[in-house]
Design a protein around this motif. Structure first.
Motif, PDB file in Angstrom:
ATOM      1  N   PHE A   1     -16.447  27.963  -6.347  1.00 19.70           N
ATOM      2  CA  PHE A   1     -16.781  26.594  -5.963  1.00 19.70           C
ATOM      3  C   PHE A   1     -16.038  25.536  -6.791  1.00 19.70           C
ATOM      4  CE2 PHE A   1     -20.660  28.927  -4.684  1.00 19.70           C
ATOM      5  CZ  PHE A   1     -20.731  28.532  -3.355  1.00 19.70           C
ATOM      6  N   THR A   2     -15.377  25.992  -7.871  1.00 22.81           N
ATOM      7  CA  THR A   2     -14.817  25.024  -8.825  1.00 22.81           C
ATOM      8  C   THR A   2     -13.373  24.678  -8.479  1.00 22.81           C
ATOM      9  OG1 THR A   2     -16.124  26.214 -10.464  1.00 22.81           O
ATOM     10  CG2 THR A   2     -14.601  24.558 -11.302  1.00 22.81           C
ATOM     11  N   PRO A   3     -13.034  23.405  -8.348  1.00 21.40           N
ATOM     12  CA  PRO A   3     -11.626  23.028  -8.118  1.00 21.40           C
ATOM     13  C   PRO A   3     -10.835  23.179  -9.410  1.00 21.40           C
ATOM     14  CG  PRO A   3     -13.026  21.062  -8.186  1.00 21.40           C
ATOM     15  CD  PRO A   3     -13.928  22.241  -8.404  1.00 21.40           C
ATOM     16  N   LEU A   4     -10.146  24.324  -9.541  1.00 20.25           N
ATOM     17  CA  LEU A   4      -9.477  24.663 -10.807  1.00 20.25           C
ATOM     18  C   LEU A   4      -8.419  23.638 -11.198  1.00 20.25           C
ATOM     19  CD1 LEU A   4      -9.066  28.525 -10.369  1.00 20.25           C
ATOM     20  CD2 LEU A   4     -10.727  27.318 -11.785  1.00 20.25           C
ATOM     21  N   ASN A   5      -7.801  23.034 -10.182  1.00 25.79           N
ATOM     22  CA  ASN A   5      -6.744  22.058 -10.484  1.00 25.79           C
ATOM     23  C   ASN A   5      -7.288  20.798 -11.145  1.00 25.79           C
ATOM     24  OD1 ASN A   5      -8.112  21.245  -8.226  1.00 25.79           O
ATOM     25  ND2 ASN A   5      -6.317  20.440  -7.152  1.00 25.79           N
ATOM     26  N   ARG A   6      -8.605  20.656 -11.170  1.00 20.34           N
ATOM     27  CA  ARG A   6      -9.176  19.472 -11.819  1.00 20.34           C
ATOM     28  C   ARG A   6      -9.808  19.809 -13.163  1.00 20.34           C
ATOM     29  NH1 ARG A   6     -12.798  17.025  -7.211  1.00 20.34           N
ATOM     30  NH2 ARG A   6     -13.623  15.860  -8.991  1.00 20.34           N
ATOM     31  N   LEU A   7      -9.574  21.052 -13.637  1.00 25.14           N
ATOM     32  CA  LEU A   7     -10.161  21.479 -14.903  1.00 25.14           C
ATOM     33  C   LEU A   7      -9.305  21.102 -16.111  1.00 25.14           C
ATOM     34  CD1 LEU A   7     -11.734  25.028 -14.480  1.00 25.14           C
ATOM     35  CD2 LEU A   7     -12.833  22.998 -15.399  1.00 25.14           C
TER      36      LEU A   7
ATOM     37  N   VAL B   1     -17.655  18.325 -13.952  1.00 24.49           N
ATOM     38  CA  VAL B   1     -18.595  18.843 -14.946  1.00 24.49           C
ATOM     39  C   VAL B   1     -19.068  20.209 -14.462  1.00 24.49           C
ATOM     40  CG1 VAL B   1     -20.797  18.489 -16.128  1.00 24.49           C
ATOM     41  CG2 VAL B   1     -19.339  16.519 -15.624  1.00 24.49           C
ATOM     42  N   ARG B   2     -18.947  21.192 -15.339  1.00 27.81           N
ATOM     43  CA  ARG B   2     -19.357  22.559 -14.984  1.00 27.81           C
ATOM     44  C   ARG B   2     -20.201  23.082 -16.133  1.00 27.81           C
ATOM     45  NH1 ARG B   2     -17.666  28.196 -15.034  1.00 27.81           N
ATOM     46  NH2 ARG B   2     -17.613  29.015 -12.913  1.00 27.81           N
ATOM     47  N   LEU B   3     -21.494  23.165 -15.909  1.00 26.01           N
ATOM     48  CA  LEU B   3     -22.410  23.564 -16.970  1.00 26.01           C
ATOM     49  C   LEU B   3     -23.083  24.882 -16.627  1.00 26.01           C
ATOM     50  CD1 LEU B   3     -24.098  20.097 -17.686  1.00 26.01           C
ATOM     51  CD2 LEU B   3     -22.087  21.099 -18.766  1.00 26.01           C
ATOM     52  N   LEU B   4     -23.244  25.687 -17.658  1.00 24.08           N
ATOM     53  CA  LEU B   4     -23.864  27.003 -17.468  1.00 24.08           C
ATOM     54  C   LEU B   4     -25.105  27.115 -18.353  1.00 24.08           C
ATOM     55  CD1 LEU B   4     -20.583  27.269 -17.199  1.00 24.08           C
ATOM     56  CD2 LEU B   4     -21.048  29.703 -17.152  1.00 24.08           C
ATOM     57  N   PRO B   5     -26.251  26.655 -17.862  1.00 23.73           N
ATOM     58  CA  PRO B   5     -27.482  26.835 -18.637  1.00 23.73           C
ATOM     59  C   PRO B   5     -27.976  28.268 -18.420  1.00 23.73           C
ATOM     60  CG  PRO B   5     -27.621  25.003 -17.045  1.00 23.73           C
ATOM     61  CD  PRO B   5     -26.477  25.880 -16.648  1.00 23.73           C
ATOM     62  N   THR B   6     -27.936  29.059 -19.508  1.00 27.22           N
ATOM     63  CA  THR B   6     -28.304  30.474 -19.366  1.00 27.22           C
ATOM     64  C   THR B   6     -29.393  30.830 -20.365  1.00 27.22           C
ATOM     65  OG1 THR B   6     -26.557  31.177 -20.872  1.00 27.22           O
ATOM     66  CG2 THR B   6     -25.976  31.069 -18.560  1.00 27.22           C
ATOM     67  N   VAL B   7     -30.190  31.821 -19.988  1.00 27.07           N
ATOM     68  CA  VAL B   7     -31.351  32.179 -20.803  1.00 27.07           C
ATOM     69  C   VAL B   7     -31.474  33.690 -20.896  1.00 27.07           C
ATOM     70  CG1 VAL B   7     -33.893  32.221 -20.774  1.00 27.07           C
ATOM     71  CG2 VAL B   7     -32.699  30.086 -20.296  1.00 27.07           C
ATOM     72  N   GLU B   8     -31.783  34.183 -22.103  1.00 33.43           N
ATOM     73  CA  GLU B   8     -32.211  35.582 -22.232  1.00 33.43           C
ATOM     74  C   GLU B   8     -33.447  35.638 -23.125  1.00 33.43           C
ATOM     75  OE1 GLU B   8     -30.109  38.287 -25.062  1.00 33.43           O
ATOM     76  OE2 GLU B   8     -28.540  36.738 -25.007  1.00 33.43           O
ATOM     77  N   TYR B   9     -34.237  36.680 -22.959  1.00 33.55           N
ATOM     78  CA  TYR B   9     -35.491  36.798 -23.710  1.00 33.55           C
ATOM     79  C   TYR B   9     -35.439  38.023 -24.619  1.00 33.55           C
ATOM     80  CZ  TYR B   9     -37.154  33.754 -19.927  1.00 33.55           C
ATOM     81  OH  TYR B   9     -37.324  32.728 -19.038  1.00 33.55           O
TER      82      TYR B   9
ATOM     83  N   GLU C   1     -21.262  20.649 -11.236  1.00 33.32           N
ATOM     84  CA  GLU C   1     -21.645  22.039 -10.968  1.00 33.32           C
ATOM     85  C   GLU C   1     -22.591  22.535 -12.060  1.00 33.32           C
ATOM     86  OE1 GLU C   1     -18.236  24.457 -10.103  1.00 33.32           O
ATOM     87  OE2 GLU C   1     -19.310  26.347 -10.345  1.00 33.32           O
ATOM     88  N   HIS C   2     -23.689  23.131 -11.636  1.00 33.09           N
ATOM     89  CA  HIS C   2     -24.651  23.702 -12.588  1.00 33.09           C
ATOM     90  C   HIS C   2     -24.935  25.136 -12.173  1.00 33.09           C
ATOM     91  CE1 HIS C   2     -25.224  19.341 -12.863  1.00 33.09           C
ATOM     92  NE2 HIS C   2     -25.496  19.564 -14.136  1.00 33.09           N
ATOM     93  N   ARG C   3     -24.653  26.041 -13.086  1.00 36.03           N
ATOM     94  CA  ARG C   3     -24.846  27.459 -12.780  1.00 36.03           C
ATOM     95  C   ARG C   3     -25.896  28.020 -13.739  1.00 36.03           C
ATOM     96  NH1 ARG C   3     -20.316  28.917  -9.688  1.00 36.03           N
ATOM     97  NH2 ARG C   3     -21.003  31.070  -9.834  1.00 36.03           N
TER      98      ARG C   3
END
Lengths: 250, 362
Positions: free
Chosen positions: B21-27, B190-198, B220-222
Motif C-alpha cells: 500500500f506504500t508509495p515507495l517513491n515518496r519514502l 507517514v507510515r507507523l507500525l504500532p506493535t505489541v507483544e506480551y 498509513e498505520h499498521r
C-alpha cells in the motif's frame, strides 16, 4: 403574527423506478396560535409534507409555493428555514455521535439568535426547560439522540422547540412510540410553547390519541398526497369512529 | 553521521505484503539507501520529573529488545550509534505527562532509536510531539515491567513535506497496562507500525488512533498485536477521515493468537469517514487464531461517506452547513481525542482539522 402559506405543492422523490410523485397539490395556511392536525393513513404523504417544508434534499418540489410571512421558504437553505422561524420535530430524530446535547443546543441557539447566549442566563434557561419536560440534568451531557429511548428523543425535540422559539412548528408523529405519561409531558410542553410564544402548529398524526392533549383548531384529512377533507375538531371524532377507509381509494 | 554499508536485508519493491500500500517513491529513499541517514536524536524533553531519567546512551550497550522484519527499522538499527533511553523508576507515579518535542534544525534524513522502560508498578504518561518538516526513521521500543501502567502518546502534527516512518514496539509484562494514542494529522507520507507483544498473563494493551488525511497525504498505520502468552487482553480502535481527491489512508490490524495464548481477549475496530470523492481508505483487519480456548476475538471495519441525515438534522436547527460538518467530524473523533486527557492538544488538533475542512468544499 406569522403565516405559513402552502399553495399547490407538488413533490416528487427519485426511486429506483424513476421519479415518483408523492404530494399532489397541497394547499394549507397556518397562522400563529393555530393548531392544524394533519391526519391520514400511512403512506399518504404526511411526512413528505413535513420534510419538504423543512428542506430535506431527498424531496424535489415540482410546483407550488411555500411562504412564511411572504418570504419564499423554498428558496432558502435548510438552516435559513430554521432561522426564518420554522421548526420540524422529527419522527425519527438522528443520532449525532460524539456531540453532546448541551453543545448542540448552544450551537443551534447561537445560530438562530445570531449571537451566543449569555453563559449565566443560558444555563438557567436550559435547566428550566429540561425540568418542565421532566428531563434529568445529566441528559445534557449525553450525545445527541444516541441511546435515547423513544420518549427521550421526543422530549429532546420539544426541548429544542422551546429553546429555539420558532414561529411555526411541524410535529411529525410526535406521539408515536410514547406511553401515556410521556405523551402527557410532551403535549404539555407543546401547549406551553404555543401559549407563551403564540406558536402556529402543524400536528401530523395517524391517531387521535394526541388530540386529547393538544386541541386542534382545524383537522385536515390527508390521503393520496393531498388534503381531501377539512373541518373542526369534530372531524377527528368521526375519524376515530370510522377510520380512514372512506378516503382510501382501492 | 554514518552511512549504512551493509546490505544484509532486502530492499522492498512494493510487491511485498507489508509494502503493497506504500508509495515507495515518496519514502525519500528511506527504504533503499538512496538517502544518507544522519545519526541524530532530535527529540528534546521539557522538564524531567523526579523518578524519570532521560539519557543518551551508546547503541552497543542498549541492543534492540525485539526483532523487526521491517527494512527501514533494520536500517535505523544499523545506522544509529546512540539510543535515547527514558526510564521510569520502580514504583514511581508520575502525575504530569513527560513531553518530548521534535526539534528539527535542517532538512536531512534522521535515523533514531528510543528505548523506554516503565519500571515495576510505575505509572506515567509519555508524549512525543512531532511537528515541522523533515525525513525521519525511528525505532521506538517500550518495555513495560510487571504491574506498570504506561500511556504513550505520539502526535504527528507535521507540516506538509515530512516523511516519517516509525515502529512503536511495546513489550508488556504480567499485569502491566499499555495505552497508546497515535494521532496523525500532518506529513506527506507517514507510515507507523504500532506493535505489541506480551510476556505474562494479565497484560493489557489498548491502542487508539486518529488520522486525518487531506490532498497529497498518505497516512498509513499498521497495527500488529501478537498474543503469544495466556491471559492477555488487547483493544484496538482507530478512526480516520479523509478530505480531498488524493488523500490516502491505510489501516492494517493484524492480531495473532498463538496456540499458547489461551484466555486471550481481543477486539479491534477501524472506522473511516470519506469526506470527498476520490479519497481512498484501505482498511484490512486480520485475525489469526491458533487456539479456540479464548475469552473473545473480534474485529470490525467500516468505511463510509458523510451521513447526510446528520447534516440535515443539525441544519434544520439553524446550524449552517460548514459548522454542521465541523460538529459531526469533531463528534466522530471525540471518542478518541477526549481520551488523551490533554485539553490543549485536543483543541489544537481539532482546530487543525476544522481549518483543513474549511479549505476544501465537501
Amino acid at each position: 403574527m406569522s403565516t405559513l402559506e402552502i399553495k399547490g405543492l407538488h413533490v416528487s422523490v427519485v426511486t429506483e423506478e424513476g421519479s415518483k410523485e408523492i404530494l399532489r397539490g397541497v394547499d394549507l395556511t397556518i397562522k400563529s396560535g393555530e393548531v392544524h392536525a394533519i391526519m391520514g393513513p400511512n403512506g399518504s404523504g404526511k411526512s413528505t409534507l413535513a420534510y419538504s417544508i423543512a428542506g430535506h434534499p431527498k424531496y424535489t418540489i415540482t410546483s407550488g409555493s411555500v411562504t412564511l410571512d411572504g418570504a419564499d421558504v423554498l428558496a432558502m437553505t435548510v438552516d435559513e428555514r430554521a432561522k426564518a422561524g420554522l421548526f420540524l420535530a422529527m419522527q425519527y430524530p438522528v443520532e449525532v455521535p460524539g456531540v453532546s446535547v448541551s453543545n448542540f443546543l448552544r450551537t443551534a441557539v447561537t445560530a438562530i439568535r445570531g449571537e451566543a447566549p449569555k453563559v449565566r442566563t443560558w444555563v438557567g434557561e436550559v435547566k428550566e426547560a429540561m425540568s418542565v419536560l421532566s428531563m434529568d440534568p445529566a441528559f445534557a451531557e449525553r450525545n445527541v439522540n444516541e441511546g435515547f429511548s423513544g420518549g427521550e428523543k421526543k422530549r429532546h425535540e420539544i426541548l429544542q422547540m422551546e429553546l429555539l422559539k420558532p414561529k411555526i412548528a411541524i410535529l411529525d408523529e410526535t406521539d408515536s412510540g410514547l406511553d401515556v405519561d410521556a405523551l402527557r409531558i410532551v403535549s404539555e410542553g407543546v401547549n406551553r410553547v404555543k401559549e407563551n410564544q403564540d406558536l402556529g402548529i402543524m400536528l401530523i398524526t395517524h391517531y387521535t390519541r394526541i388530540l386529547r392533549y393538544i386541541k386542534p383548531d382545524f383537522v385536515h384529512v390527508f390521503a393520496g398526497g393531498r388534503i381531501v377533507e377539512e373541518g373542526g375538531p369534530e372531524l377527528a371524532t368521526k375519524l376515530e369512529e370510522n377510520g380512514y377507509a372512506e378516503y382510501v381509494t382501492a | 553521521m554514518s552511512l549504512a554499508t551493509t546490505t544484509n536485508y532486502l530492499t522492498p519493491t512494493g510487491r511485498e505484503e507489508p509494502w503493497r500500500f506504500t508509495p515507495l517513491n515518496r519514502l525519500a529513499g528511506l527504504q533503499d539507501q538512496a538517502v544518507e541517514l544522519h545519526d541524530r536524536i532530535s527529540l528534546e524533553p521539557a522538564d524531567i520529573p523526579f523518578g524519570v531519567s532521560i539519557t543518551v546512551e551508546d547503541a552497543a550497550s542498549f541492543p534492540p529488545l525485539s526483532e523487526s522484519e521491517d527494512q527501514v527499522v533494520q536500517r535505523v538499527r544499523e545506522s544509529a550509534s546512540k539510543v535515547l533511553v527514558i526510564s521510569i523508576a520502580k514504583d514511581a507515579e508520575i502525575g504530569t505527562p513527560i513531553i518530548l518535542t521534535r526539534k528539527v534544525l535542517e532538512m536531512a534524513a534522521e535515523a533514531s532509536r528510543v528505548q523506554i522502560n516503565a519500571g515495576l508498578h510505575s505509572r506515567a504518561t509519555i508524549v512525543i510531539s512531532n511537528a515541522g518538516d523533515g525525513v525521519f526513521a525511528e525505532d521506538i521500543e517500550l518495555n513495560l515491567e510487571p504491574g506498570s501502567n504506561l500511556r504513550f502518546i505520539t502526535l504527528q502534527e507535521w507540516s506538509t513535506k515530512a516523511v516519517h516512518v516509525a515502529r512503536h514496539h511495546a513489550i508488556i509484562a504480567k499485569d502491566a497496562t499499555f495505552t497508546s494514542y497515535v494521532v496523525t494529522v500532518g506529513g506527506s507520507l507517514v507510515r507507523l507500525l504500532p506493535t505489541v507483544e506480551y510476556t505474562g498473563p494479565g497484560a493489557s494493551a489498548e491502542l487508539f488512533g486518529l488520522y486525518f488525511a487531506t490532498d497529497g497525504q498518505h497516512l498509513e498505520h499498521r497495527v500488529h498485536v501478537e498474543h503469544g502468552v495466556p491471559g492477555a487482553k488487547s483493544r484496538v480502535n482507530y478512526k480516520g477521515a479523509l478530505n480531498g481527491d488524493s488523500a490516502r489512508t491505510v489501516w492494517i490490524g493484524d492480531v495473532f493468537i498463538k496456540a499458547a495464548a489461551q484466555g486471550t481477549d481481543t477486539y479491534e475496530l477501524n472506522r473511516n469517514l470519506l469526506l470527498s470523492d476520490g479519497a481512498r481508505a484501505d482498511s484490512v483487519p486480520n485475525l489469526e487464531i491458533e487456539t479456540g480456548d479464548i475469552v473473545g476475538a473480534g474485529h470490525a471495519s467500516t468505511t463510509g461517506r458523510f451521513d447526510d441525515e446528520q447534516l440535515f438534522y443539525l441544519m434544520s436547527r439553524g446550524i449552517p452547513s460548514e459548522e454542521a460538518r465541523r460538529l459531526v467530524i469533531r463528534g466522530f473523533f471525540s471518542e478518541i481525542v477526549s481520551k488523551l486527557a490533554l485539553p490543549e492538544v485536543e483543541e489544537r488538533i481539532m482546530s487543525r482539522i476544522d481549518n483543513e475542512l474549511a479549505t476544501v468544499r465537501i
